[in-house]
Design a protein around this motif. Structure first.
Motif, PDB file in Angstrom:
ATOM      1  N   ALA A  28      40.615   9.702  16.715  1.00 18.78           N
ATOM      2  CA  ALA A  28      40.744   8.708  17.783  1.00 18.78           C
ATOM      3  C   ALA A  28      40.496   9.351  19.145  1.00 18.78           C
ATOM      4  CB  ALA A  28      42.126   8.059  17.739  1.00 18.78           C
ATOM      5  N   ASP A  29      41.073  10.525  19.371  1.00 17.68           N
ATOM      6  CA  ASP A  29      40.854  11.232  20.643  1.00 17.68           C
ATOM      7  C   ASP A  29      39.393  11.597  20.834  1.00 17.68           C
ATOM      8  OD1 ASP A  29      43.521  11.081  21.307  1.00 17.68           O
ATOM      9  OD2 ASP A  29      43.994  13.137  20.669  1.00 17.68           O
ATOM     10  N   SER A  30      38.769  12.046  19.760  1.00 20.39           N
ATOM     11  CA  SER A  30      37.367  12.442  19.831  1.00 20.39           C
ATOM     12  C   SER A  30      36.468  11.241  20.137  1.00 20.39           C
ATOM     13  CB  SER A  30      36.946  13.106  18.519  1.00 20.39           C
ATOM     14  OG  SER A  30      35.627  13.566  18.602  1.00 20.39           O
ATOM     15  N   ILE A  31      36.766  10.104  19.540  1.00 18.55           N
ATOM     16  CA  ILE A  31      35.994   8.891  19.818  1.00 18.55           C
ATOM     17  C   ILE A  31      36.186   8.487  21.278  1.00 18.55           C
ATOM     18  CG2 ILE A  31      35.848   6.403  19.334  1.00 18.55           C
ATOM     19  CD1 ILE A  31      36.631   7.171  16.396  1.00 18.55           C
ATOM     20  N   ARG A  32      37.419   8.530  21.719  1.00 23.64           N
ATOM     21  CA  ARG A  32      37.755   8.114  23.082  1.00 23.64           C
ATOM     22  C   ARG A  32      37.128   9.046  24.119  1.00 23.64           C
ATOM     23  NH1 ARG A  32      42.594   6.737  21.915  1.00 23.64           N
ATOM     24  NH2 ARG A  32      43.475   8.813  21.994  1.00 23.64           N
ATOM     25  N   ASN A  33      37.114  10.340  23.851  1.00 20.89           N
ATOM     26  CA  ASN A  33      36.654  11.332  24.829  1.00 20.89           C
ATOM     27  C   ASN A  33      35.221  11.783  24.608  1.00 20.89           C
ATOM     28  OD1 ASN A  33      39.207  11.384  26.050  1.00 20.89           O
ATOM     29  ND2 ASN A  33      39.950  12.818  24.504  1.00 20.89           N
ATOM     30  N   GLY A  34      34.535  11.171  23.680  1.00 23.03           N
ATOM     31  CA  GLY A  34      33.188  11.626  23.371  1.00 23.03           C
ATOM     32  C   GLY A  34      33.257  12.901  22.559  1.00 23.03           C
ATOM     33  N   GLU A  35      32.186  13.613  22.511  1.00 20.68           N
ATOM     34  CA  GLU A  35      32.128  14.812  21.676  1.00 20.68           C
ATOM     35  C   GLU A  35      32.553  16.060  22.425  1.00 20.68           C
ATOM     36  OE1 GLU A  35      28.585  15.224  19.392  1.00 20.68           O
ATOM     37  OE2 GLU A  35      28.612  13.138  18.759  1.00 20.68           O
ATOM     38  N   ASN A  39      33.298  16.849  17.166  1.00 14.68           N
ATOM     39  CA  ASN A  39      32.478  15.741  16.692  1.00 14.68           C
ATOM     40  C   ASN A  39      33.291  14.836  15.760  1.00 14.68           C
ATOM     41  OD1 ASN A  39      30.654  14.207  15.045  1.00 14.68           O
ATOM     42  ND2 ASN A  39      29.018  15.597  15.649  1.00 14.68           N
ATOM     43  N   PRO A  40      33.366  13.527  16.070  1.00 11.85           N
ATOM     44  CA  PRO A  40      34.152  12.626  15.221  1.00 11.85           C
ATOM     45  C   PRO A  40      33.668  12.583  13.771  1.00 11.85           C
ATOM     46  CG  PRO A  40      33.050  11.401  16.988  1.00 11.85           C
ATOM     47  CD  PRO A  40      32.778  12.847  17.211  1.00 11.85           C
ATOM     48  N   GLU A  41      32.364  12.809  13.568  1.00  6.59           N
ATOM     49  CA  GLU A  41      31.827  12.840  12.202  1.00  6.59           C
ATOM     50  C   GLU A  41      32.442  13.993  11.405  1.00  6.59           C
ATOM     51  OE1 GLU A  41      29.028  11.311  10.497  1.00  6.59           O
ATOM     52  OE2 GLU A  41      28.874   9.714  11.972  1.00  6.59           O
ATOM     53  N   LEU A  42      32.591  15.139  12.051  1.00  6.62           N
ATOM     54  CA  LEU A  42      33.198  16.292  11.365  1.00  6.62           C
ATOM     55  C   LEU A  42      34.663  16.021  11.042  1.00  6.62           C
ATOM     56  CD1 LEU A  42      31.701  19.264  13.427  1.00  6.62           C
ATOM     57  CD2 LEU A  42      31.006  18.469  11.157  1.00  6.62           C
ATOM     58  N   ILE A  43      35.355  15.383  11.984  1.00  9.69           N
ATOM     59  CA  ILE A  43      36.760  15.054  11.753  1.00  9.69           C
ATOM     60  C   ILE A  43      36.869  14.046  10.614  1.00  9.69           C
ATOM     61  CG2 ILE A  43      38.868  14.093  12.751  1.00  9.69           C
ATOM     62  CD1 ILE A  43      37.779  15.085  15.495  1.00  9.69           C
ATOM     63  N   ARG A  95      26.914   4.443  11.270  1.00 12.41           N
ATOM     64  CA  ARG A  95      28.239   5.013  11.013  1.00 12.41           C
ATOM     65  C   ARG A  95      28.993   5.311  12.306  1.00 12.41           C
ATOM     66  NH1 ARG A  95      28.895  10.435   7.390  1.00 12.41           N
ATOM     67  NH2 ARG A  95      31.129  10.580   7.523  1.00 12.41           N
ATOM     68  N   LEU A  96      28.266   5.768  13.324  1.00 16.19           N
ATOM     69  CA  LEU A  96      28.906   6.090  14.598  1.00 16.19           C
ATOM     70  C   LEU A  96      29.618   4.880  15.189  1.00 16.19           C
ATOM     71  CD1 LEU A  96      26.218   8.406  16.223  1.00 16.19           C
ATOM     72  CD2 LEU A  96      28.444   9.070  15.301  1.00 16.19           C
ATOM     73  N   HIS A  97      29.042   3.712  14.992  1.00 13.48           N
ATOM     74  CA  HIS A  97      29.654   2.481  15.507  1.00 13.48           C
ATOM     75  C   HIS A  97      30.872   2.071  14.677  1.00 13.48           C
ATOM     76  CE1 HIS A  97      26.359   2.048  18.261  1.00 13.48           C
ATOM     77  NE2 HIS A  97      25.496   2.119  17.271  1.00 13.48           N
ATOM     78  N   LEU A  98      30.933   2.556  13.448  1.00 14.58           N
ATOM     79  CA  LEU A  98      32.054   2.204  12.567  1.00 14.58           C
ATOM     80  C   LEU A  98      33.261   3.130  12.717  1.00 14.58           C
ATOM     81  CD1 LEU A  98      30.202   1.382   9.229  1.00 14.58           C
ATOM     82  CD2 LEU A  98      31.220  -0.229  10.837  1.00 14.58           C
ATOM     83  N   LEU A  99      33.077   4.264  13.407  1.00 13.36           N
ATOM     84  CA  LEU A  99      34.170   5.241  13.491  1.00 13.36           C
ATOM     85  C   LEU A  99      35.479   4.664  14.025  1.00 13.36           C
ATOM     86  CD1 LEU A  99      32.244   8.458  14.536  1.00 13.36           C
ATOM     87  CD2 LEU A  99      33.422   8.033  12.376  1.00 13.36           C
ATOM     88  N   THR A 103      38.899   4.675  11.831  1.00 10.18           N
ATOM     89  CA  THR A 103      40.133   5.270  12.339  1.00 10.18           C
ATOM     90  C   THR A 103      41.298   4.300  12.190  1.00 10.18           C
ATOM     91  OG1 THR A 103      38.843   6.547  13.929  1.00 10.18           O
ATOM     92  CG2 THR A 103      41.199   6.357  14.348  1.00 10.18           C
ATOM     93  N   VAL A 104      41.098   3.067  12.605  1.00  6.17           N
ATOM     94  CA  VAL A 104      42.153   2.050  12.505  1.00  6.17           C
ATOM     95  C   VAL A 104      42.486   1.777  11.044  1.00  6.17           C
ATOM     96  CG1 VAL A 104      42.686  -0.388  12.944  1.00  6.17           C
ATOM     97  CG2 VAL A 104      41.633   1.009  14.739  1.00  6.17           C
TER      98      VAL A 104
END
Length: 132
Positions: A28-35, A39-43, A95-99, A103-104
């Protein structure tokens, strides 16, 4: 944030739940703060792998102690796994749009499990002496 009321009083499972919550918060933090952070994909990959490990750990424990509702429990895990597989198999640009949804979804699923289903099976395991 971990709260004492989330505890199932089985230390290895509580530790795994804490790790899952931490990974969800990281995503969630990574999505909110960008990369900037990670990287949110790695998380997401780390979260999915750890969730699979955790679910298998619980299943093995429940199998070992002959939990009477094991098949119902395994079905619930399969449903979760199927949804995560769907997210994993979505093309990367979509997938990036689904992150955020992933998360939710993972947070809601985990919290429902901890507060409802895990509380039920943990009582059974504690009766069998697992937390000793």
């Amino acid at each position: 944030i971990w709260r004492d009321e989330y505890s199932v009083n089985i230390p290895p499972i509580d530790d795994q739940h804490k790790t899952l919550l931490k990974l969800i918060c990281e995503m969630a933090d990574s999505i909110r703060n960008g990369e900037e952070m990670k990287n949110p994909e790695l998380i997401l990959d780390e979260l999915v792998s750890y969730a699979e490990f955790h679910l298998k750990y619980e299943e093995n424990l429940l199998e070992k102690y002959r939990y009477p509702e094991l098949l119902v429990y395994k079905r619930s895990h399969k449903d979760f796994g199927d949804k995560i597989e769907h997210f994993k198999n979505t093309p990367k640009d979509e997938r990036l749009h689904l992150l955020p949804k992933i998360t939710v979804f993972t947070y809601n699923w985990l919290m429902a499990r901890i507060l409802k289903e895990d509380a039920i099976y943990s009582s059974y395991l504690i009766e069998k002496g697992v937390n000793k």
